[in-house]
Design an enzyme around this catalytic site. Structure first.
Site, mmCIF file in Angstrom:
data_model
loop_
_atom_site.group_PDB
_atom_site.id
_atom_site.type_symbol
_atom_site.label_atom_id
_atom_site.label_comp_id
_atom_site.label_asym_id
_atom_site.label_seq_id
_atom_site.Cartn_x
_atom_site.Cartn_y
_atom_site.Cartn_z
ATOM 1 C CG ASN A 9 1.361 -1.103 -8.905
ATOM 2 O OD1 ASN A 9 2.193 -2.123 -9.562
ATOM 3 N ND2 ASN A 9 1.140 -0.564 -7.509
ATOM 4 C CE LYS A 11 0.197 -2.906 -5.526
ATOM 5 N NZ LYS A 11 -0.339 -2.217 -3.977
ATOM 6 C CG HIS A 94 3.190 2.373 -5.241
ATOM 7 N ND1 HIS A 94 3.236 1.133 -4.171
ATOM 8 C CD2 HIS A 94 2.108 1.743 -5.539
ATOM 9 C CE1 HIS A 94 2.586 0.877 -3.562
ATOM 10 N NE2 HIS A 94 1.501 1.002 -4.498
ATOM 11 C CD GLU A 96 3.024 -2.016 -1.857
ATOM 12 O OE1 GLU A 96 3.404 -2.271 -3.130
ATOM 13 O OE2 GLU A 96 1.802 -1.719 -2.061
ATOM 14 C CD GLU A 166 -1.560 3.978 -4.237
ATOM 15 O OE1 GLU A 166 -3.040 3.415 -5.210
ATOM 16 O OE2 GLU A 166 -0.411 3.917 -4.787
ATOM 17 N N GLY A 172 -3.996 -2.336 0.203
ATOM 18 C CA GLY A 172 -4.386 -3.804 -0.335
ATOM 19 C C GLY A 172 -4.880 -4.326 1.221
ATOM 20 C CB SER A 213 -8.853 -0.851 -0.580
ATOM 21 O OG SER A 213 -8.446 -1.654 0.052
HETATM 22 P P1 PGA Z 1 -4.688 -2.285 -4.235
HETATM 23 O O1 PGA Z 1 -3.161 -1.195 -4.679
HETATM 24 O O2 PGA Z 1 -5.885 -1.599 -5.237
HETATM 25 O O3 PGA Z 1 -4.879 -3.095 -3.982
HETATM 26 O O4 PGA Z 1 -5.090 -1.319 -2.526
HETATM 27 C C1 PGA Z 1 -3.420 0.285 -4.390
HETATM 28 C C2 PGA Z 1 -1.852 0.107 -4.969
HETATM 29 O O5 PGA Z 1 -0.474 -0.077 -4.385
HETATM 30 O O6 PGA Z 1 -1.465 1.029 -5.964
#
Ligand code: PGA
Length: 255
Positions: A9, A11, A94, A96, A166, A172, A213
């Protein structure tokens, strides 16, 4: 058997030119790992360039979100009709998008139905906040998110979906859920809720990723777990070497 799926992903990273150069370098390096489904989810504008650079490879393309209507007065949105033919996957719900773009269990459900109606495979994201986790609400909350996302879906439709668990506190942050914690929620809550809805046989076939992560140094632990079928990866999918490592480790662990 559930084929593991590693999805990057990206982003809001990579211009179309950067994304194209990236997949040109990535694709040959991922080619040997045919026992893993490999997916990249670039920003919308980079999708055409990425798609054409990946022609003739087994790497699939996904979008990061989708609207539920085919067209309409929805400034800034992209419809499933527009994505059809360009992507095979679409991330829906997601955290976000739930946080910044107003996604709710209801809109997630509408988007899932719209994606399926256009032959796109939804990667349905769920996961609790740190506050919910600390209050002991994870199981009830995640189960409710799953029930919301699958409301009104038939077993046949459910089989065409992927789930990504998640935990928001792990995205992140470098603070990943341990493999056993993740497996406990993925098996004991997500798959169990799917079994309540559709029966064990259907639930057993649906792929469920962990996300938050994920890095080359923790990938092996996740993929070794009984209920974890791959990963949805942000940061570590933005570099060719770490993306390749995630896929290689997955391929070798599931062999
Ligand atoms: P990350 O993000 O691997 O940077 O923690 C995962 C995600 O948001 O799908």
């Amino acid at each position: 058997m559930r084929i593991p799926i590693i999805a990057g992903n990206w982003k809001m990273y990579k211009t179309p030119a950067e994304a194209e150069a990236f997949v040109r370098e990535l694709a040959p390096k991922l080619a040997p790992y045919t026992n893993v489904e490999r997916v990249v989810c670039p920003p919308y504008l980079a999708i055409p360039a990425v798609r054409s650079a990946l022609q003739g490879t087994a790497i699939k393309v996904g979008a990061q979100d989708v609207h539920w209507e085919n067209e309409g007065a929805y400034t800034g949105r992209v419809s499933p009709l527009m994505l059809k033919g360009w992507v095979e996957y679409v991330i829906i719900g997601h955290s976000e998008c739930r946080r910044d773009l107003g996604d709710t269990d209801e809109t997630v459900n509408k988007k899932v139905k719209a994606a399926l109606a256009h032959g796109l495979t939804p990667i349905i994201a769920c996961g609790e906040s740190l506050q919910q986790n600390e209050a002991g609400e994870t199981r009830a909350f995640v189960s409710q998110q799953i029930r919301g996302a699958y409301a009104g879906l038939s077993a046949e439709q459910a089989l065409k979906t992927v789930v990504a668990y998640e935990p928001i506190w792990a995205i992140g942050t470098g603070r990943n859920a341990t493999a056993t914690q993740a497996n406990d929620i993925i098996g004991g809550v997500v798959r169990r809720t799917l079994a309540d809805l559709y029966g064990n046989e259907v639930a057993r076939q649906i792929r469920i990723q962990y996300g938050g992560s994920v890095k080359p140094d923790n990938m092996a632990e996740y993929i070794a777990q009984s209920d974890i079928d791959g990963a949805l990866v942000g940061g570590a999918s933005l570099k060719v070497d770490s993306f390749v490592e995630l896929v290689r480790i997955t391929a070798e662990t599931v062999k």
